[in-house]
Design an enzyme around this catalytic site. Structure first.
Site, mmCIF file in Angstrom:
data_model
loop_
_atom_site.group_PDB
_atom_site.id
_atom_site.type_symbol
_atom_site.label_atom_id
_atom_site.label_comp_id
_atom_site.label_asym_id
_atom_site.label_seq_id
_atom_site.Cartn_x
_atom_site.Cartn_y
_atom_site.Cartn_z
ATOM 1 N N GLU A 411 138.266 68.831 -23.770
ATOM 2 C CA GLU A 411 137.919 67.975 -22.632
ATOM 3 C C GLU A 411 138.674 66.653 -22.621
ATOM 4 O O GLU A 411 139.029 66.139 -21.551
ATOM 5 C CB GLU A 411 136.409 67.720 -22.618
ATOM 6 C CG GLU A 411 135.575 68.891 -22.149
ATOM 7 C CD GLU A 411 135.287 69.933 -23.228
ATOM 8 O OE1 GLU A 411 134.654 70.944 -22.933
ATOM 9 O OE2 GLU A 411 135.737 69.702 -24.379
ATOM 10 N N GLN A 433 132.439 72.193 -17.847
ATOM 11 C CA GLN A 433 131.656 73.428 -17.762
ATOM 12 C C GLN A 433 130.170 73.107 -17.684
ATOM 13 O O GLN A 433 129.429 73.710 -16.910
ATOM 14 C CB GLN A 433 131.967 74.308 -18.977
ATOM 15 C CG GLN A 433 131.652 75.759 -18.754
ATOM 16 C CD GLN A 433 132.292 76.636 -19.805
ATOM 17 O OE1 GLN A 433 131.863 76.607 -20.963
ATOM 18 N NE2 GLN A 433 133.301 77.397 -19.438
ATOM 19 N N PHE A 434 129.755 72.139 -18.465
ATOM 20 C CA PHE A 434 128.427 71.533 -18.381
ATOM 21 C C PHE A 434 128.607 70.037 -18.567
ATOM 22 O O PHE A 434 129.485 69.601 -19.321
ATOM 23 C CB PHE A 434 127.486 72.081 -19.465
ATOM 24 C CG PHE A 434 127.136 73.539 -19.287
ATOM 25 C CD1 PHE A 434 126.022 73.924 -18.578
ATOM 26 C CD2 PHE A 434 127.946 74.524 -19.840
ATOM 27 C CE1 PHE A 434 125.716 75.265 -18.409
ATOM 28 C CE2 PHE A 434 127.654 75.864 -19.678
ATOM 29 C CZ PHE A 434 126.527 76.241 -18.952
ATOM 30 N N ALA A 435 127.772 69.246 -17.894
ATOM 31 C CA ALA A 435 127.894 67.794 -17.999
ATOM 32 C C ALA A 435 127.774 67.331 -19.447
ATOM 33 O O ALA A 435 128.378 66.319 -19.835
ATOM 34 C CB ALA A 435 126.828 67.113 -17.147
ATOM 35 N N ASP A 436 127.019 68.064 -20.253
ATOM 36 C CA ASP A 436 126.843 67.723 -21.669
ATOM 37 C C ASP A 436 128.192 67.637 -22.395
ATOM 38 O O ASP A 436 128.372 66.823 -23.308
ATOM 39 C CB ASP A 436 125.985 68.776 -22.361
ATOM 40 C CG ASP A 436 124.753 69.143 -21.565
ATOM 41 O OD1 ASP A 436 123.642 68.848 -22.010
ATOM 42 O OD2 ASP A 436 124.911 69.743 -20.473
ATOM 43 N N PHE A 437 129.150 68.494 -21.988
ATOM 44 C CA PHE A 437 130.414 68.590 -22.706
ATOM 45 C C PHE A 437 131.340 67.411 -22.425
ATOM 46 O O PHE A 437 132.383 67.272 -23.058
ATOM 47 C CB PHE A 437 131.127 69.897 -22.347
ATOM 48 C CG PHE A 437 130.367 71.146 -22.726
ATOM 49 C CD1 PHE A 437 129.247 71.087 -23.545
ATOM 50 C CD2 PHE A 437 130.773 72.384 -22.262
ATOM 51 C CE1 PHE A 437 128.547 72.225 -23.890
ATOM 52 C CE2 PHE A 437 130.078 73.540 -22.600
ATOM 53 C CZ PHE A 437 128.959 73.463 -23.422
ATOM 54 N N HIS A 478 122.960 71.930 -22.885
ATOM 55 C CA HIS A 478 123.360 72.431 -21.567
ATOM 56 C C HIS A 478 122.434 71.941 -20.458
ATOM 57 O O HIS A 478 122.431 72.502 -19.364
ATOM 58 C CB HIS A 478 123.368 73.963 -21.550
ATOM 59 C CG HIS A 478 124.362 74.586 -22.477
ATOM 60 N ND1 HIS A 478 124.137 74.710 -23.825
ATOM 61 C CD2 HIS A 478 125.593 75.112 -22.250
ATOM 62 C CE1 HIS A 478 125.176 75.302 -24.396
ATOM 63 N NE2 HIS A 478 126.070 75.559 -23.466
#
Length: 672
Positions: A411, A433-437, A478
């Site tokens: 990222e 892919q997910f905001a967490d990443f 996630h």
């Protein structure tokens, strides 16, 4: 006609000079290219001791690398230097008074006092300066090179880092992206022996940093960084080859740092024998002696060159010193955090279709891709697979894989690559892919994208899409809704729609906006919320909340999934006549609509899905207290999720989320 010598090689001290086909003019250009930054540095060290500049990072002994690489590039090719690469700036003929103004924090400087040293860029000279976090600029070079490659421009991008910077994850991520995409980037490592005070023996355990190229399937070279002819000739040869067949190459320049990391550091940690040995390899002294021995230059000419450069330095220093101090303007400072954006409101033709939230996002993205031929989508699995939420499904057949690009799992370098695309005049949408990443891409977002316009006037035309939120049993990694990480950072815009209509219109505006935008899309709304959405292209303004429901009992302020929770719960209490305000954008924030509502109702409850402490609800509460205190008939209520990571199990997740607590707080506030 090439200038020839009776010797094609010359051993002098530790140097072996190969003239090759270089003519006298080029040989002298390389000499003057090193002489000017050396003389400027010597002057700056005097000024530093006099307290007339604040800090200095010396490149004495390393001039051959900066000068040789820069002179091997064409003027229209970008170069991304570090803080010891003064020779890059002088080789690109930046007016010295502007450099001196930069170091003194004057208006003529490239950052107008907002950043120091070489932390700046200039599109005019195709130089993109560093940030102190080092690593992101490597990915930025990838983005610049990608833009050139997509436009079929036969260009090279050169980016510098030190041997210490090669330990950062960004280094490896950037090399991997460049390798996978065959990007025309020269990754230039100045291996000068020490990362601040830490020797290379404590930084890496391979014999040569160039060996790391093997792991990425790319070429590498080891070059004597103190030999100007070797640097220029080899890099020039590689540039010609890469322009013909684009590919990345890792270059390790062996050199040494003759002064401290910065002047205050000193060099006591360096063994004296090592310092003396490298002093004999001084690139300027050796090359000057070579030119004298071969009668390419005379001592009289050298003295004249030095006199001319000295005069140029003194005249430009006087110009910089005579320039007045910057006038402080709060209005100007605030205005230049963001690039000015002339919002163009585009109305729809009212051909409506009842579609899901996820379809509205996809539709907006697709129509923006049609609108902008140089809009690039980057993300994991976004190409043929269509992304994990199928937002970009079918896009590759329409726009091709050159514009809808699968990325490796990296990222940070992907965000930096998007920044490079923006620098080279393109637009980019990055799908997390997910905001967490986003946490692994956090540094370039908050330290590069957010600050770049304020620092030197470069926009970051990047949208980062953030599938977020709980309620879907996805657990701690996630399910986060982490908007507060970014609303705190000046320079970023943060959008968080709750309905399909808003999602499409605001996404279109986000892509139009030349500033960096974090675009939050709640996963729980993707396929559960439907709405009438115009089938054609339209835009909605940032900073304008939506008043969904009107009443005089109290004001409810929320966004994202909180909007739907609030509306659902209010249906259970027909006696509570509430204003319901959907913020839609968190930065810029429509605080005026909130004030007007509170002045009418006298009561305020703010609902957020994020954990309570440090969230947007706290700031709204504080602003209302400061500006509308006399209108309040009750304490402000803030409601957020439990102060824990978000759990996976359904019961635990329901307990974590604030929906039930909101209902309790709402009724308490109504009765107050």
């Amino acid at each position: 006609m090439a200038f020839s010598l009776h010797l094609t090689q010359l051993n002098f001290y530790f140097m072996r000079y190969h003239i090759g086909g270089l003519d006298k003019q080029k040989l002298l250009e390389l000499y003057l290219g090193m002489l000017k930054p050396r003389m400027i540095e010597e002057k700056m060290l005097i000024l530093l001791r006099q307290g007339k500049i604040s800090k200095w990072f010396s490149g004495i002994g390393q001039e051959a690398i900066a000068v040789g690489v820069t002179q091997a590039l064409n003027d229209e090719e970008y170069i991304l230097p570090m803080h010891r690469n003064l020779g890059v700036f002088t080789s690109r003929n930046i007016p010295l008074h502007r450099l001196f103004g930069q170091w003194q924090g004057k208006k003529s400087g490239f950052t107008q006092g907002r950043d120091r040293s070489f932390h700046f860029g200039t599109q005019e000279h195709k130089i993109i300066g560093m940030i102190s976090h080092l690593g992101p600029q490597l990915g930025v070079a990838d983005g610049i090179a990608l833009a050139d490659m997509l436009r079929r421009k036969k260009r090279v991008t050169a980016v510098f880092t030190g041997e210490g910077g090669t330990s950062e994850g960004d280094f490896h991520e950037a090399l991997n992206i460049a390798s996978v995409w065959n990007l025309p980037v020269l990754f230039c490592i100045e291996n000068n022996g020490y990362g601040l005070s830490t020797p290379t023996s404590e930084q890496y355990n391979c014999k040569h940093l160039a060996d790391r190229a093997k792991g990425y399937g790319i070429e590498s070279r080891i070059i004597d960084g103190n030999n100007i002819l070797e640097v220029f000739s080899k890099v020039n040869e590689l540039c010609k080859a890469v322009r013909k067949r684009p590919r990345p190459i890792l270059l390790e320049f062996k050199t040494f740092r003759m002064r401290g990391h910065e002047e205050a550091s000193g060099t006591k940690y360096v063994p004296e024998k090592l310092m003396k040995r490298w002093a004999k390899k001084d690139p300027l002294v050796n090359y000057e002696t070579f030119l004298l021995d071969e009668k390419i230059i005379s001592r009289e000419e050298i003295e004249q060159f030095k006199a001319d450069i000295s005069e140029e330095i003194n005249l430009n220093l006087k110009t910089a010193f005579d320039e007045p101090l910057i006038e402080v303007s709060e209005t100007k400072e605030l205005k230049e955090v963001y690039q000015e954006f002339d919002y163009l409101h585009i109305e729809s033709k009212n051909n409506l279709d009842n579609i899901r939230f996820v379809d509205a996002v996809s539709q907006g993205l697709e129509q923006s891709m049609e609108r902008y031929n140089e809009l690039i989508i980057l993300g994991q699995d976004v190409a043929d697979y269509g992304g994990v939420f199928k937002i970009t499904e079918g896009f590759t057949s329409k726009f091709g894989k050159s514009r809808v690009r699968n990325t490796p799992i990296c990222e940070s370098a992907v965000v930096s690559t998007a920044m490079g695309l923006a620098i080279n005049g393109m637009k980019a949408v990055v799908e997390m892919q997910f905001a967490d990443f986003v946490s692994t891409g956090f540094n370039p977002i908050v330290n590069y994208l957010a600050k770049v316009h304020y620092r030197w006037g470069q926009n970051a035309d990047v949208v980062v899409r953030m599938p977020c939120g709980g309620g879907v049993g996805a657990g701690p990694f996630h399910s986060q809704t982490n908007e507060a990480w970014f609303t705190k950072t000046p320079g970023l815009k943060v959008v968080y729609p709750a309905f399909p209509y808003d999602a499409k219109g605001l996404l279109n505006t986000a892509i139009n906006d030349p500033n960096p935008v974090l675009f939050f899309e709640h996963k729980g709304l993707y396929r559960s919320v439907y709405g009438d959405v115009p089938t054609d292209y339209y835009t909605l303004p940032f900073g304008k909340a939506s008043l969904l429901k009107e009443g005089d009992s109290l004001s409810v302020v929320t966004y994202g999934a909180g909007v739907h929770w609030a509306m659902e719960i209010l249906e259970k209490y027909p006696d509570i006549h509430a204003d319901v305000i959907d913020l839609r954008t968190l930065q810029p924030l429509d605080i005026e609509t909130i004030f007007v509502s509170v002045q009418k109702t006298g009561k305020l409850i703010v609902l957020q899905e994020d954990t309570l402490f440090g969230g947007i609800a706290s700031d709204i509460s504080a602003m209302v207290m400061e500006n509308c205190f006399e209108y309040l008939d009750a304490p402000i209520k803030r409601v957020g999720s439990l102060e824990t990571p978000i759990p996976f199990e359904k019961g635990l997740e329901q307990n974590y989320l604030p929906k039930e607590r909101f209902e309790i707080a709402l009724t308490e506030l109504f009765k107050y």
